[in-house]
Design a protein around this motif. Structure first.
Motif, PDB file in Angstrom:
ATOM      1  N   LEU A 263       0.980  -1.101   0.138  1.00 48.75           N
ATOM      2  CA  LEU A 263       0.037  -0.098  -0.018  1.00 48.75           C
ATOM      3  C   LEU A 263       0.972   1.184  -0.165  1.00 48.75           C
ATOM      4  O   LEU A 263       0.647   2.281  -0.673  1.00 48.75           O
ATOM      5  CB  LEU A 263      -0.864   0.062   1.324  1.00 48.75           C
ATOM      6  CG  LEU A 263      -2.020   0.984   1.285  1.00 48.75           C
ATOM      7  CD1 LEU A 263      -2.952   1.019   0.191  1.00 48.75           C
ATOM      8  CD2 LEU A 263      -2.653   0.780   2.629  1.00 48.75           C
ATOM      9  N   ALA A 264       1.982   1.269   0.823  1.00 48.65           N
ATOM     10  CA  ALA A 264       2.799   2.410   0.972  1.00 48.65           C
ATOM     11  C   ALA A 264       3.505   2.710  -0.413  1.00 48.65           C
ATOM     12  O   ALA A 264       3.678   3.810  -0.831  1.00 48.65           O
ATOM     13  CB  ALA A 264       3.874   2.176   1.991  1.00 48.65           C
ATOM     14  N   GLU A 265       4.042   1.612  -1.056  1.00 48.17           N
ATOM     15  CA  GLU A 265       4.845   1.574  -2.313  1.00 48.17           C
ATOM     16  C   GLU A 265       3.802   2.072  -3.287  1.00 48.17           C
ATOM     17  O   GLU A 265       4.427   2.930  -4.133  1.00 48.17           O
ATOM     18  CB  GLU A 265       5.303   0.051  -2.721  1.00 48.17           C
ATOM     19  CG  GLU A 265       6.127   0.291  -3.594  1.00 48.17           C
ATOM     20  CD  GLU A 265       6.686  -1.072  -4.136  1.00 48.17           C
ATOM     21  OE1 GLU A 265       7.479  -1.334  -5.257  1.00 48.17           O
ATOM     22  OE2 GLU A 265       6.652  -2.181  -3.142  1.00 48.17           O
ATOM     23  N   SER A 266       2.688   1.707  -3.314  1.00 49.36           N
ATOM     24  CA  SER A 266       1.782   2.064  -4.468  1.00 49.36           C
ATOM     25  C   SER A 266       1.615   3.598  -4.515  1.00 49.36           C
ATOM     26  O   SER A 266       1.074   4.195  -5.325  1.00 49.36           O
ATOM     27  CB  SER A 266       0.829   1.411  -4.456  1.00 49.36           C
ATOM     28  OG  SER A 266      -0.397   1.538  -3.419  1.00 49.36           O
ATOM     29  N   ARG A 267       1.613   4.246  -3.318  1.00 44.55           N
ATOM     30  CA  ARG A 267       1.134   5.514  -3.077  1.00 44.55           C
ATOM     31  C   ARG A 267       2.432   6.572  -2.950  1.00 44.55           C
ATOM     32  O   ARG A 267       2.273   7.740  -2.591  1.00 44.55           O
ATOM     33  CB  ARG A 267       0.270   5.699  -2.007  1.00 44.55           C
ATOM     34  CG  ARG A 267      -1.168   4.937  -2.141  1.00 44.55           C
ATOM     35  CD  ARG A 267      -1.711   5.250  -0.720  1.00 44.55           C
ATOM     36  NE  ARG A 267      -3.126   4.377  -0.993  1.00 44.55           N
ATOM     37  CZ  ARG A 267      -4.116   4.138  -0.075  1.00 44.55           C
ATOM     38  NH1 ARG A 267      -3.955   4.796   1.269  1.00 44.55           N
ATOM     39  NH2 ARG A 267      -5.135   3.592  -0.204  1.00 44.55           N
ATOM     40  N   SER A 268       3.546   5.853  -3.151  1.00 46.14           N
ATOM     41  CA  SER A 268       4.760   6.687  -2.745  1.00 46.14           C
ATOM     42  C   SER A 268       4.913   7.793  -3.866  1.00 46.14           C
ATOM     43  O   SER A 268       4.756   7.618  -5.303  1.00 46.14           O
ATOM     44  CB  SER A 268       6.163   5.883  -2.791  1.00 46.14           C
ATOM     45  OG  SER A 268       6.153   5.157  -4.141  1.00 46.14           O
ATOM     46  N   GLY A 269       5.270   8.918  -3.449  1.00 46.68           N
ATOM     47  CA  GLY A 269       5.346  10.143  -4.367  1.00 46.68           C
ATOM     48  C   GLY A 269       3.861  10.698  -4.864  1.00 46.68           C
ATOM     49  O   GLY A 269       4.067  11.736  -5.516  1.00 46.68           O
ATOM     50  N   GLU A 270       2.894  10.225  -4.193  1.00 46.45           N
ATOM     51  CA  GLU A 270       1.626  10.650  -4.480  1.00 46.45           C
ATOM     52  C   GLU A 270       1.370  11.978  -3.935  1.00 46.45           C
ATOM     53  O   GLU A 270       1.772  12.300  -2.684  1.00 46.45           O
ATOM     54  CB  GLU A 270       0.390   9.632  -4.126  1.00 46.45           C
ATOM     55  CG  GLU A 270      -0.168   9.274  -5.164  1.00 46.45           C
ATOM     56  CD  GLU A 270      -1.585   8.216  -4.529  1.00 46.45           C
ATOM     57  OE1 GLU A 270      -2.103   7.449  -5.383  1.00 46.45           O
ATOM     58  OE2 GLU A 270      -1.918   8.429  -3.523  1.00 46.45           O
ATOM     59  N   THR A 271       0.827  13.031  -4.802  1.00 42.76           N
ATOM     60  CA  THR A 271       0.379  14.366  -4.184  1.00 42.76           C
ATOM     61  C   THR A 271      -1.049  14.108  -3.402  1.00 42.76           C
ATOM     62  O   THR A 271      -1.703  13.158  -3.702  1.00 42.76           O
ATOM     63  CB  THR A 271       0.430  15.314  -5.092  1.00 42.76           C
ATOM     64  OG1 THR A 271      -0.912  15.162  -6.057  1.00 42.76           O
ATOM     65  CG2 THR A 271       1.693  15.563  -5.729  1.00 42.76           C
ATOM     66  N   ASP A 272      -1.309  14.993  -2.646  1.00 42.51           N
ATOM     67  CA  ASP A 272      -2.697  15.014  -1.896  1.00 42.51           C
ATOM     68  C   ASP A 272      -3.573  14.983  -2.922  1.00 42.51           C
ATOM     69  O   ASP A 272      -4.843  14.289  -2.822  1.00 42.51           O
ATOM     70  CB  ASP A 272      -2.851  16.041  -0.893  1.00 42.51           C
ATOM     71  CG  ASP A 272      -1.833  15.911   0.412  1.00 42.51           C
ATOM     72  OD1 ASP A 272      -1.326  15.009   0.377  1.00 42.51           O
ATOM     73  OD2 ASP A 272      -1.806  17.065   1.194  1.00 42.51           O
ATOM     74  N   GLU A 273      -3.576  15.797  -4.009  1.00 43.36           N
ATOM     75  CA  GLU A 273      -4.468  15.870  -4.896  1.00 43.36           C
ATOM     76  C   GLU A 273      -4.666  14.455  -5.835  1.00 43.36           C
ATOM     77  O   GLU A 273      -5.876  13.897  -6.045  1.00 43.36           O
ATOM     78  CB  GLU A 273      -4.147  17.059  -6.130  1.00 43.36           C
ATOM     79  CG  GLU A 273      -4.310  18.466  -5.512  1.00 43.36           C
ATOM     80  CD  GLU A 273      -3.161  18.886  -4.497  1.00 43.36           C
ATOM     81  OE1 GLU A 273      -2.147  17.955  -4.480  1.00 43.36           O
ATOM     82  OE2 GLU A 273      -3.268  19.571  -3.989  1.00 43.36           O
ATOM     83  N   GLN A 274      -3.610  13.903  -6.003  1.00 40.71           N
ATOM     84  CA  GLN A 274      -3.630  12.539  -6.585  1.00 40.71           C
ATOM     85  C   GLN A 274      -4.232  11.280  -5.712  1.00 40.71           C
ATOM     86  O   GLN A 274      -4.917  10.678  -6.245  1.00 40.71           O
ATOM     87  CB  GLN A 274      -1.926  12.166  -7.153  1.00 40.71           C
ATOM     88  CG  GLN A 274      -1.546  12.855  -8.177  1.00 40.71           C
ATOM     89  CD  GLN A 274      -0.075  12.811  -8.450  1.00 40.71           C
ATOM     90  OE1 GLN A 274       0.655  12.352  -7.481  1.00 40.71           O
ATOM     91  NE2 GLN A 274       0.344  12.831  -9.609  1.00 40.71           N
TER      92      GLN A 274
END
Length: 340
Positions: free
Chosen positions: A265-276
């Motif tokens: 879960l953490a890897e799939s969301r790494s680098g995601e902005t709040d908007e993304q």
């Protein structure tokens, strides 16, 4: 038609009307006597025989109802009677057989009736008879001992890497004992190996439906959702498994799944902005529904001013707690992960 025939027909019709009135009053013996006299006077109207069959049916004398209606069909053929009357007699024979729980003959005669004249009533009875027949066969097939033997065969095939064969054996186990969640859970595992993930998820869900306390069902659901890369839903499933595992018998397996899911879960969301994060989360219909709830929106607004208020709402309202957990897993509300 001779005068004698006309007079006999008229008297028979009068007796038939009397019989109908008595039938409606549930005075069946008197109604049958009237109908029998009518048939003796004028043995050319098979509607009268149908009525006698109806009386026997209501009295629970299904063999006599069948015998009388078979005579109505035979006489109807000879007299070239209205096909609707023949169909009605055949339909009543079918109903009598169903009352005797002879579904094969009941279905046969309903089909014969529909061949003569198609009516919604007989069609509905046919479908219901087919359903009852299938259910009777299903119940007769249940055998827990044979189910366990089939499940063991499935386990042997699974360990040998023959997942397709194991699916067959687990399917047999389910048919033999559909109230045992282990069959569904095991088949879900085999289907996951075959990457038949939607089918595996259905089996995992069925295991939980059959026994909501069956911890392995939640673990299996988490594993399938992980394979489907539905990591937030997998997290929800493994957290439920942790809640259900009151004895700690599955603690090690749950911990392993939890670590794996949280990492993915953490890897799939790494680098995601709040908007993304928000845009991704809002693709989930469940998240959409929560975020569209005006009461919940008010709670979130309050939490922005007073973060402790959210904990208070969660502690006092189970529904709010579950909605918050969904948003946490979706990444909209930021907090840590972990078992209870």
């Amino acid at each position: 038609m001779s005068d004698d025939d006309a007079q006999a027909q008229q008297q028979a019709q009068q007796l038939r009307q009397e019989g109908n009135a008595l039938y409606k009053e549930r005075k069946f013996e008197q109604a049958r006597e009237a109908f029998e006299k009518a048939w003796q006077l004028y043995p050319k109207d098979i509607a009268v025989l149908n009525n006698i069959g109806a009386v026997y049916f209501e009295e629970g004398n299904y063999d006599k109802a069948i015998e009388t209606c078979e005579k109505a069909v035979e006489q109807g053929r000879q007299l070239r009677a209205d096909y609707k009357l023949v169909a009605k007699a055949l339909g009543r024979i079918g109903s009598a057989y169903i009352r005797k729980e002879d579904y094969d003959n009941g279905i046969k005669y309903f089909n014969k009736s529909l061949t003569e004249h198609r009516t919604p009533d007989i069609l509905a009875k046919l479908k219901d008879a087919e359903r009852q027949q299938a259910e009777k066969a299903r119940l007769a097939y249940i055998d827990p001992a044979k189910a366990e033997a089939a499940r063991e065969q499935g386990n042997v095939a699974f360990k040998a890497g023959d997942f397709a064969k194991s699916v067959e054996h687990y399917g047999e186990a389910i048919k033999r004992n559909p109230s045992d969640p282990k069959g569904y859970s095991n088949r879900a595992a085999a289907l996951t190996k075959l990457m038949a993930l939607p089918e595996a998820l259905k089996d995992a869900d069925k295991a939980i439906e059959v026994d909501p306390t069956f911890v392995k069902g939640y673990i299996r659901r988490a594993g399938v959702l992980y394979a489907m890369k539905e990591f937030d839903k997998a997290l929800a499933a493994i957290q439920l498994a942790d809640e259900k595992d009151t004895t700690g018998a599955n603690a090690k397996e749950i911990s392993q799944h939890l670590t794996k899911i949280v990492s993915a879960l953490a890897e799939s969301r790494s680098g995601e902005t709040d908007e993304q994060t928000y845009a991704r989360a809002m693709r989930d219909p469940e998240v959409q529904a929560i975020m569209a709830d005006p009461i919940f929106q008010s709670i979130l607004s309050q939490a922005q001013q007073d973060p402790k208020s959210l904990q208070q709402h969660m502690a006092s309202n189970e529904g709010i707690r579950k909605k918050v957990e969904v948003l946490v897993r979706a990444g909209i509300i930021k907090t840590g992960y972990g078992p209870r």
